[in-house]
Design a protein around this motif. Structure first.
Motif, PDB file in Angstrom:
ATOM      1  N   VAL B  33       6.070   7.151   0.072  1.00  0.00           N
ATOM      2  CA  VAL B  33       5.049   8.026   0.636  1.00  0.00           C
ATOM      3  C   VAL B  33       5.089   9.367  -0.072  1.00  0.00           C
ATOM      4  N   LEU B  34       3.923   9.780  -0.579  1.00  0.00           N
ATOM      5  CA  LEU B  34       3.783  11.130  -1.130  1.00  0.00           C
ATOM      6  C   LEU B  34       3.226  11.990  -0.012  1.00  0.00           C
ATOM      7  N   TYR B 189       1.722   5.687  -1.180  1.00  0.00           N
ATOM      8  CA  TYR B 189       0.909   6.035  -0.023  1.00  0.00           C
ATOM      9  C   TYR B 189       0.855   7.557   0.100  1.00  0.00           C
ATOM     10  N   VAL B 190      -0.342   8.089   0.116  1.00  0.00           N
ATOM     11  CA  VAL B 190      -0.501   9.543   0.207  1.00  0.00           C
ATOM     12  C   VAL B 190      -0.910   9.934   1.614  1.00  0.00           C
ATOM     13  N   ALA B 197       4.651   9.695   7.226  1.00  0.00           N
ATOM     14  CA  ALA B 197       5.619   9.614   6.137  1.00  0.00           C
ATOM     15  C   ALA B 197       6.958   9.110   6.654  1.00  0.00           C
ATOM     16  N   MET B 198       7.421   9.685   7.755  1.00  0.00           N
ATOM     17  CA  MET B 198       8.740   9.327   8.295  1.00  0.00           C
ATOM     18  C   MET B 198       8.766   7.882   8.764  1.00  0.00           C
ATOM     19  N   THR B 199       7.676   7.420   9.395  1.00  0.00           N
ATOM     20  CA  THR B 199       7.717   6.089  10.001  1.00  0.00           C
ATOM     21  C   THR B 199       7.425   4.982   8.994  1.00  0.00           C
ATOM     22  N   MET B 200       6.688   5.285   7.917  1.00  0.00           N
ATOM     23  CA  MET B 200       6.259   4.203   7.033  1.00  0.00           C
ATOM     24  C   MET B 200       7.063   4.100   5.752  1.00  0.00           C
ATOM     25  N   GLY B 201       7.512   5.207   5.221  1.00  0.00           N
ATOM     26  CA  GLY B 201       8.082   5.184   3.882  1.00  0.00           C
ATOM     27  C   GLY B 201       9.477   4.587   3.834  1.00  0.00           C
TER      28      GLY B 201
END
Lengths: 305, 375
Positions: B33-34, B189-190, B197-201
């Protein structure tokens, strides 16, 4: 993941429709009555206006059917007792309107197709391609809208004459194959397309031509349709240029032919009127078929669809 | 297979630097995640991977191959746009098969791939509808379906969830991660949303003003933020930070804050002494701050506390149901937020309190560079 809210929705609308308060009910009825009066007034006004616009057209039809000696009678006849349909046949054959209509249709078709094609390409370039001086060139395009055709008519005539194109279809059509107005109109329409559509197509391997054909043109049909109708009207109603370019019967357009008909030895008013109707007929048919497109094109920018 | 590498990539638009000397590696089958505030260059970075923007400087590699001058269509990446970029005049079926039509693939094979993708995303019954007849969530799935039919090396997603309502966004978050696991592809993923960001990356890269601040797995980023920016960007409410001079002997340092001092643990004292900073930025997460009564030192949630904390006044209390955020102000105007349980009485607004810090959980940053100080 789809939330089922339909039950809740219907419960809410039930509450909304249950208006039992008599005062409120009376108020609603009064509002409806006022609304109805407004509608009646509006339609009356529209009918009167339509009558004013259509009356001359109606009188043209009436006059085209009257015997030549009745037409000058006072007061004018509003309903022809005897209808002489043969005036139309006379205008068509002896007045050569059949021939002129053919020329007009050919020239108008070439101009319309040409204008739409060049406008689509120019508008695409101004919208999706990046090239030096894009803005400047576009402003120059726009500036041509300010130049009346009459200003360029002498040089254009010179060019066409030098090309030996007098009395030819290309002489009648070529000077009108490109239009700054069309490029401007379509560019405004193309600009409303999200940029991401182009980027998605690029990622999927679609080049400019295929993106234009598969995405841009289908999505801009209202604007393109409107442009086609405008181009057709403009080309069809041309008078000065065809008069200059074509003195040969073969290449005479219907507008020029009509004028000559009214001055020829067939100069009976009813035949001229019949010719007028014949000349207007293709336009009328076109407008009836495309009126929806025309209106949509005109309002395209105003209401975001 | 599907690794994506940026090497010292810079992108300038005229005088503005959108991406500044960015080096980044996205590993194969990773969900990277960016994340960063708007204008931090995250979208530009993604567009350079896609080939929609050309880097001013540096090298982009996909699967080991330098792709700087490779056309977007030949990079073998698929992109999901924020506005989905569906073609409104085509049915869902035509939209999904759109990328396949440029390839030599026969009709039956194409139908099979489209049906399979539709099935994967639960779109089977919508194939003959137009995008306008679908809900936001369904459109988003169509955009995903269009991306997966290409079987790309990497998916590039530009804020794909930001047009969904909050509830749907949470559900779709999980589904996206699940989909990525199942397909086993690389995802870049931007987003600007630190919760996403925290939950997906599997890893997060935090960008600020075009430069990379930190890259790492979410827990590490939360526990050991590499800079003041990361510390304050990741976490909600953000980490409290305050600057103050360092006093005392090595091994028993204190940081002087407005209205009081914090005594550092021996370990932290050594770390801070090692940095040689005479002034330092102290950071503490809101959950490691307690709100104590100004007189007897009892905590707001009732436990016995200490009376030695930093004096502050309560500005307001946000009750979220499962927890409360107490927003306080120190003597010099610095805002500090404490995150406390919902037990016990609420500290009244404008009341004087003492803030207690869990000194084992302090973060230290160099005020000059704003980078983290580590032992």
């Amino acid at each position: 993941m789809s939330a089922d809210t339909s039950a809740l929705d219907s419960a809410v609308s039930d509450v909304a429709t249950q208006v039992s308060d008599p005062v409120q009910e009376r108020r609603i009825r009064a509002t409806r009555r006022r609304h109805r009066i407004g509608v009646v007034l509006r339609y009356t006004l529209l009918t009167v206006l339509a009558g004013i616009v259509l009356f001359p057209v109606y009188m043209t039809v009436v006059n085209s059917l009257l015997p030549a000696d009745v037409i000058v009678a006072r007061p004018p006849t509003l309903w022809p007792e005897v209808r002489e349909w043969n005036h139309y046949a006379t205008a068509w054959t002896d007045g050569h309107l059949g021939l002129y209509l053919r020329t007009s249709i050919i020239v108008t078709a070439i101009i319309t197709v040409g204008q739409v094609a060049t406008s689509i390409l120019a508008a695409y370039a101004f919208t999706f391609l990046d090239f030096p001086f894009r803005r400047t060139i576009f402003v120059v395009f726009l500036a041509t809208l300010m130049v009346p055709f009459e200003v360029t008519i002498i040089t254009n005539f010179q060019t066409i004459s030098d090309l030996n194109w007098l009395n030819s279809y290309q002489g009648l059509a070529v000077p009108f194959l490109a239009t700054g107005f069309g490029a401007f109109l379509l560019r405004q329409s193309f600009l409303t397309l999200p940029r991401s559509l182009e980027e998605a197509a690029r990622l999927d391997g679609y080049g400019h031509w295929r993106f234009l054909a598969r995405v841009v043109v289908p999505l801009s049909r209202p604007a393109i349709g409107a442009l086609a109708v405008f181009s057709f009207l403009l080309a069809w109603n041309q008078y000065l240029w065809p008069l200059l370019i074509a003195d040969d019967e073969q290449y005479r357009t219907v507008q020029v032919g009509l004028k000559q008909l009214s001055q020829s030895n067939l100069a009976e008013f009813p035949i001229t009127f019949a010719g007028t109707i014949l000349a207007a007929l293709p336009l009328l048919i076109l407008l009836l078929v495309f009126s929806k497109q025309l209106v949509r094109g005109l309002t395209a920018g105003a209401v975001k669809g | 297979m599907g690794s994506v590498v940026l090497e010292e990539v810079t992108k300038r638009f005229g005088d503005t630097v959108a991406v500044d000397d960015l080096s980044l590696e996205v590993r194969d089958e990773e969900f990277l995640v960016l994340v960063g505030p708007s204008g931090c260059g995250k979208s530009t970075a993604l567009r350079m991977i896609a080939g929609l923007d050309d880097p001013t400087d540096g090298v982009v590699r996909i699967d080991g191959r330098i792709v700087n001058h490779v056309e977007p269509k030949d990079r073998d990446v698929a992109m999901v746009f924020q506005d989905y970029a569906l073609y409104p005049h085509m049915t869902v079926r035509r939209n999904v098969e759109f990328p396949l039509r440029t390839r030599s693939m026969d009709r039956d094979e194409r139908q099979r791939v489209v049906t399979e993708a539709a099935e994967t995303l639960g779109l089977g019954e919508f194939l003959d509808r137009k995008p306008a007849q679908l809900s936001g969530g369904q459109r988003q799935r169509v955009a995903l379906a269009r991306a997966i039919v290409r079987r790309p090396e990497a998916f590039l997603m530009d804020e794909p969830l930001s047009n969904l309502d909050a509830k749907l966004r949470v559900a779709t978050r999980t589904e996206l991660v699940e989909l990525q696991r199942r397909l086993g592809t690389t995802v870049v993923y931007v987003t600007h949303d630190q919760v996403e960001a925290m939950t997906m990356g599997s890893r997060i890269a935090i960008l600020n003003e075009g430069a990379l601040e930190q890259i790492g797995p979410p827990p590490e980023i939360y526990r050991r933020p590499a800079s003041v920016f990361v510390a304050r960007f990741i976490g909600s409410p953000p980490m409290n930070t305050a600057a103050g001079p360092v006093r005392g002997e090595p091994g028993a340092l204190r940081v002087v804050l407005p209205g009081g001092e914090i005594a550092l643990t021996p370990h932290d004292s050594r770390t801070v002494a090692g940095s040689g900073c005479s002034e330092i930025v102290v950071g503490i997460r809101p959950e490691h701050v307690t709100v104590n009564d100004a007189k007897d030192g009892a905590t707001a949630d009732g436990a016995a506390g200490d009376a030695s904390g930093i004096p502050a006044s309560v500005l307001s209390v946000e009750a979220l149901g499962y927890e409360r955020h107490v927003i306080c102000r120190l003597d010099d105007g610095t805002t500090m937020i404490a995150r406390i349980s919902t037990d016990g009485p609420e500290p009244p607004a404008h009341s004087a309190v003492r803030l207690g810090f869990d000194t084992a959980r302090l973060h230290f940053f160099d005020p000059a560079t704003t980078r983290r100080i580590d032992g």
